[in-house]
Design a protein around this motif. Structure first.
Motif, PDB file in Angstrom:
ATOM      1  N   CYS A 100     -10.509  -1.355  37.615  1.00 18.51           N
ATOM      2  CA  CYS A 100      -9.396  -1.857  36.815  1.00 18.51           C
ATOM      3  C   CYS A 100      -8.626  -0.679  36.217  1.00 18.51           C
ATOM      4  O   CYS A 100      -9.229   0.227  35.630  1.00 18.51           O
ATOM      5  N   CYS A 114      -7.981  -8.899  35.833  1.00 19.43           N
ATOM      6  CA  CYS A 114      -9.277  -8.242  35.673  1.00 19.43           C
ATOM      7  C   CYS A 114     -10.238  -9.211  34.987  1.00 19.43           C
ATOM      8  O   CYS A 114      -9.936  -9.735  33.924  1.00 19.43           O
ATOM      9  N   GLU A 145      -6.830  -0.707  33.706  1.00 18.47           N
ATOM     10  CA  GLU A 145      -6.805  -0.808  32.251  1.00 18.47           C
ATOM     11  C   GLU A 145      -8.133  -0.413  31.622  1.00 18.47           C
ATOM     12  O   GLU A 145      -8.196   0.435  30.755  1.00 18.47           O
ATOM     13  N   CYS A 146      -9.231  -1.062  32.079  1.00 15.04           N
ATOM     14  CA  CYS A 146     -10.521  -0.850  31.409  1.00 15.04           C
ATOM     15  C   CYS A 146     -11.489  -0.013  32.245  1.00 15.04           C
ATOM     16  O   CYS A 146     -12.565   0.347  31.769  1.00 15.04           O
ATOM     17  N   CYS A 193     -11.373  -7.420  31.403  1.00 14.82           N
ATOM     18  CA  CYS A 193     -10.501  -7.285  30.236  1.00 14.82           C
ATOM     19  C   CYS A 193      -9.325  -8.263  30.256  1.00 14.82           C
ATOM     20  O   CYS A 193      -8.572  -8.338  29.298  1.00 14.82           O
TER      21      CYS A 193
END
Ligand SMILES: [Zn+2]
Ligand SMILES: [Zn+2]
Length: 721
Positions: free
Chosen positions: A470, A430, A472-473, A433
């Motif tokens: 993403c 990503c 994650e973020c 992040c």
């Protein structure tokens, strides 16, 4: 009192004794049904004196339930099973299971129902029925197979049966194969081929153990050379086993075989249908299968009259089984030749160091084919130093390589770009992040595949759609592909040479013999200008118009610190280079590298095979690596990390103290998580004088583990992950 000792197909049990009931006749090798508690298991009658067992009093013995209608396993095969179990520290039962590899075949003769068109039409025609009738012209198979061929449901075909458009045919499951004829076509051999062929044919005639290393440069006609001893075996009504590394890509081989012998060989590999398996197995065991071409598992088939074994591309690492019984088919093939008293030919353009060493010490006879067939020249090899000739930003091909491809395009010739990495990019992260997409089941990055728009793990098969945001973020459109895979190289070629027709050749695109055949036909018809491929394209192909091979990253194989890394790189690059200039036009090879002075790369560029092998030999000698010393690994795994670690520590606590034997570990394996199992590893390096297998067997025998723990021993490992 008539009793027998049986090896039952259950790795947890030792040999068991049984009573032979009145009227039953069994000798060693007979495949029998043994009562075990309330169940019946398959067993093989074995020489009692060769299997340590507990003497059960006669009155406690249970009678055998029956003898299965297959020929008994020969003494030679029983000795091979014993040797393999002993050498690879495996249970006899798990090796014996490989010799009884078709459940259907063990049940005896059978018939099945197939269907074919009658020529009649159904009263009511539907588009699907019409499509099926068109597709099934000349076909005869089971309903399920026909449905696959026609691309319609089985229901549609049953409808056609009811309407009389398809009719059932009763087929013998074990109908004989069309005969291969030793003198169907005589092939003109060069003088050097003829000389080698005569040596092999004489060895077949003598019918005794004789191991050969057929060391022939790429394009020297090794296959046609060993077809001559195959023909000799056929004349003597002896069977032949040919092992090939990639059974999915045998099209070219099958074609040449059929041209020479007038019929295809019998195939043996893991994706055979169960009916094909039983037919092949029974024909092998009865002696009517003349030539079997197979993957490594064919090695344990119960040949009735074996006369010759050939291992083609014998250096290939895919001959090493990495699961279950971790044997090396090349080495077991030589042992089978020994027990069967037949010659064994190991053929390669880039023999393994171990094989060369065996030749040097006089154990194998080395037969050379030093020049290409038909006067074709070996290709010229040059390096491109990527630290000097940098590809444009965000690209991977140096201008000189692209110019080379362009020149081929103008001349109507073909190019091959080799990169041993499937997919688009080996790592995805990503931009926002920095998160790196990793497999949930393995210590491995997920590989982006643009053709399918998915992220995939090449170790366990885990796959997921490439996320839009993403995970994650939550940032949208922020995924960055890092590094090249073959798909990315294909994109680059399309961008820089828009007129080129590019084909990506990997196990993703050539995943069946049919797809492989289509690929070969397209290249031969010059419908492809540039092939971008993985190691799948390094061997077996013969394209006369292919005159340029570009190795995108010659350093790739040298990463990772595997003891065979140098050798493997040398073999892979030499093999792929061997695809260039096989016809009348000269070939050129360009190696992209950041380390032009590395010994492997320098030897490749200089075309100096001997220099490479002697440097590699010295390095191995100093490191005590094979063939001068021995390696083994023990992998302890469990789905529970703590459980695996405890088991590894327990084994470590009992570590034997043996002279000239170094035991490293336990440590987390480089792939500390694989297919959902946590892994710890011991590495053992020993002098050849050490009885390595005995040391390991005694060490592990005393230690018990919870049922979730697996302990796998790998003798002469190829994989160090
Ligand atoms: Zn992110
Ligand atoms: Zn995985």
């Amino acid at each position: 009192m008539n009793r027998v000792r049986c090896l039952v197909l259950n790795a947890a049990l030792g040999p068991l004794d049984y009573k032979v009931p009145e009227g039953m006749v069994v000798g060693p090798g007979a495949v029998v049904e043994c009562p075990l508690g309330p169940r019946t298991v398959i067993g093989i009658v074995w020489e009692a004196e060769r299997l340590a067992g507990t003497e059960v009093p006669a009155e406690k013995l249970r009678p055998l339930r029956g003898v299965l209608p297959v020929p008994p396993l020969s003494a030679a095969l029983r000795r091979l099973i014993e040797w393999t179990a002993d050498y690879y520290v495996a249970s006899l039962a798990s090796v014996a299971r490989m010799a009884l590899s078709s459940g259907g075949a063990l049940k005896g003769p059978a018939t099945m129902t197939e269907y074919r068109l009658t020529g009649g039409l159904p009263e009511r025609m539907t588009p699907q029925r019409e499509a099926a009738l068109g597709a099934l012209e000349g076909e005869q198979a089971t309903i399920r197979e026909l449905a696959g061929i026609a691309g319609v449901s089985e229901g549609v075909l049953r409808g056609l049966v009811n309407h009389g458009a398809l009719e059932p045919v009763e087929v013998d499951c074990d109908r004989p194969y069309p005969p291969a004829r030793p003198d169907f076509v005589e092939i003109a051999l060069s003088a050097q081929q003829r000389e080698a062929a005569d040596i092999f044919s004489n060895a077949v005639r003598k019918a005794e153990f004789a191991p050969f290393l057929l060391d022939g440069v790429t394009g020297s006609g090794k296959t046609e050379t060993y077809f001559e001893p195959v023909a000799q075996a056929l004349r003597m009504e002896r069977q032949v086993l040919v092992l090939l590394p990639e059974i999915a890509l045998t099209e070219n081989f099958l074609h040449r075989f059929e041209e020479r012998f007038g019929a295809p060989p019998v195939l043996w590999h893991s994706s055979l249908k169960s009916t094909e398996r039983r037919r092949a197995y029974r024909a092998v065991s009865e002696g009517s299968a003349q030539v079997v071409v197979g993957a490594r598992s064919a090695l344990f088939l119960p040949f009735a009259r074996l006369g010759l074994i050939v291992v083609d591309e014998a250096h290939e690492t895919s001959f090493k089984q990495e699961e279950g019984v971790r044997y090396n088919a090349r080495d077991v093939a030589v042992m089978r030749g020994h027990f069967e008293q037949v010659p064994v030919v190991l053929a390669s353009a880039t023999p393994a160091l171990e094989s060369l060493q065996m030749a040097e010490s006089g154990i194998y006879a080395k037969i050379d084919l030093p020049s290409r067939y038909g006067g074709a020249q070996m290709p010229t090899i040059e390096t491109i130093d990527l630290t000097e000739e940098k590809p444009p930003q965000g690209m991977w091909l140096a201008q000189r390589l692209v110019d080379g491809i362009e020149a081929r395009l103008e001349r109507g010739e073909q190019s091959l770009l080799f990169l041993n990495r499937r997919g688009y990019a080996p790592l995805t992260l990503c931009r926002n992040c920095g998160f790196r997409y990793q497999c949930p089941n393995c210590s491995a990055w997920l590989v982006e595949h643009r053709f399918t728009n998915r992220l995939a793990c090449h170790h366990c098969g885990h796959e997921a759609p490439a996320p839009k945001t993403c995970t994650e973020c939550g940032e949208p459109d922020c995924l960055v592909a890092c590094g090249p895979g073959v798909e990315r190289i294909a994109d680059e070629v399309a961008e820089r040479l828009p007129q080129a027709r590019v084909f990506v050749a990997t196990s993703d695109t050539l995943n069946s013999p049919g797809r492989a055949a289509e690929f070969i036909a397209a290249v031969e018809a010059r419908e492809v200008d540039v092939i971008v491929g993985t190691q799948l394209v390094t061997k077996g192909f013969h394209f006369p118009e292919l005159t340029l091979v570009g190795v995108v990253d010659a350093d790739l194989g040298l990463e990772g610190g595997d003891l065979r890394a140098g050798e493997r790189t040398y073999q892979q690059v030499a093999q792929v280079a061997g695809r260039a200039g096989r016809g009348s036009k000269p070939g050129e090879v360009l190696l992209q590298t950041r380390h032009p002075d590395a010994p492997v790369i320098a030897a490749l560029a200089a075309g100096d095979r001997d220099a490479f092998y002697s440097a590699e030999t010295e390095m191995r000698r100093e490191a005590g690596a094979p063939p001068f010393g021995r390696w083994a690994s023990i992998i302890i795994s469990s789905e529970d990390d703590a459980e695996a670690r405890e088991a590894a520590n327990r084994i470590g606590a009992f570590r034997p103290d043996v002279a000239e034997c170094m035991i490293l570990g336990p440590a987390p394996a480089p792939m500390a998580l694989l297919r959902g199992r946590y892994r710890y590893r011991f590495l053992i390096n020993a002098r050849r004088s050490v009885q390595l297998q005995q040391v390991i067997r005694r060490w592990l025998a005393a230690i018990d583990h919870p049922p979730g723990v697996r302990v796998a021993v790998d003798i002469d490992p190829y994989s160090f992950v």
